[in-house]
Design a protein around this motif. Structure first.
Motif, mmCIF file in Angstrom:
data_model
loop_
_atom_site.group_PDB
_atom_site.id
_atom_site.type_symbol
_atom_site.label_atom_id
_atom_site.label_comp_id
_atom_site.label_asym_id
_atom_site.label_seq_id
_atom_site.Cartn_x
_atom_site.Cartn_y
_atom_site.Cartn_z
ATOM 1 N N LYS A 127 0.798 -1.036 -0.038
ATOM 2 C CA LYS A 127 -0.094 0.126 -0.232
ATOM 3 C C LYS A 127 0.939 1.201 0.127
ATOM 4 N N SER A 168 3.783 10.205 -7.194
ATOM 5 C CA SER A 168 4.748 10.770 -8.077
ATOM 6 C C SER A 168 4.154 10.757 -9.622
ATOM 7 N N ALA A 169 3.017 10.227 -9.880
ATOM 8 C CA ALA A 169 2.581 10.314 -11.171
ATOM 9 C C ALA A 169 1.665 11.632 -11.171
ATOM 10 N N LYS A 170 1.458 12.133 -10.020
ATOM 11 C CA LYS A 170 0.645 13.391 -10.369
ATOM 12 C C LYS A 170 1.475 14.629 -10.634
ATOM 13 N N GLN A 216 3.747 1.592 -1.333
ATOM 14 C CA GLN A 216 4.323 1.773 -2.827
ATOM 15 C C GLN A 216 3.496 2.219 -3.669
ATOM 16 N N ALA A 217 2.275 1.811 -3.501
ATOM 17 C CA ALA A 217 1.055 2.019 -4.246
ATOM 18 C C ALA A 217 0.591 3.720 -4.095
ATOM 19 N N THR A 218 0.796 4.084 -2.898
ATOM 20 C CA THR A 218 0.516 5.331 -2.566
ATOM 21 C C THR A 218 1.626 6.295 -3.086
ATOM 22 N N ALA A 219 2.981 5.887 -2.934
ATOM 23 C CA ALA A 219 4.237 6.578 -3.300
ATOM 24 C C ALA A 219 4.104 6.786 -4.820
ATOM 25 N N GLY A 220 3.721 5.723 -5.766
ATOM 26 C CA GLY A 220 3.690 5.589 -7.044
ATOM 27 C C GLY A 220 2.669 6.566 -7.635
ATOM 28 N N ALA A 221 1.361 6.651 -6.860
ATOM 29 C CA ALA A 221 0.436 7.583 -7.280
ATOM 30 C C ALA A 221 0.611 9.024 -7.224
#
Length: 77
Positions: free
Chosen positions: A66, A75-77, A68-73
């Motif tokens: 979770k 950084s995509a913004k 990693q998914a939050t960090a990935g989301a």
């Protein structure tokens, strides 16, 4: 060991403890087959300890995913 004690341990140490408990369970099962097991309740207790350890490790794995998914989301913004 209580859940609180298990949660306080580091993941690496908990994994090592899990392997040791699994070996102990194997020994207990072999004693049960040869009818040398003095306390049959040890089998149940050891199985429950293993289940607790696996549950805690899985919870940590899910929390890490979770994170990693939050960090990935973010950084995509």
């Amino acid at each position: 060991m209580t859940n609180k004690e298990l949660r306080e341990k580091e993941t690496g140490h908990l994994t090592h403890e899990l392997v040791e408990r699994q070996k102990h369970l194997f020994d207990l099962r072999s004693q049960a087959v040869t009818e040398k097991l003095e306390d049959p309740s040890q089998l149940v207790k050891t199985k429950k300890e293993i289940a607790r350890m696996k549950t805690i490790l899985r919870q940590r794995e899910i929390e890490a995913a979770k994170g990693q998914a939050t960090a990935g989301a973010a950084s995509a913004k």
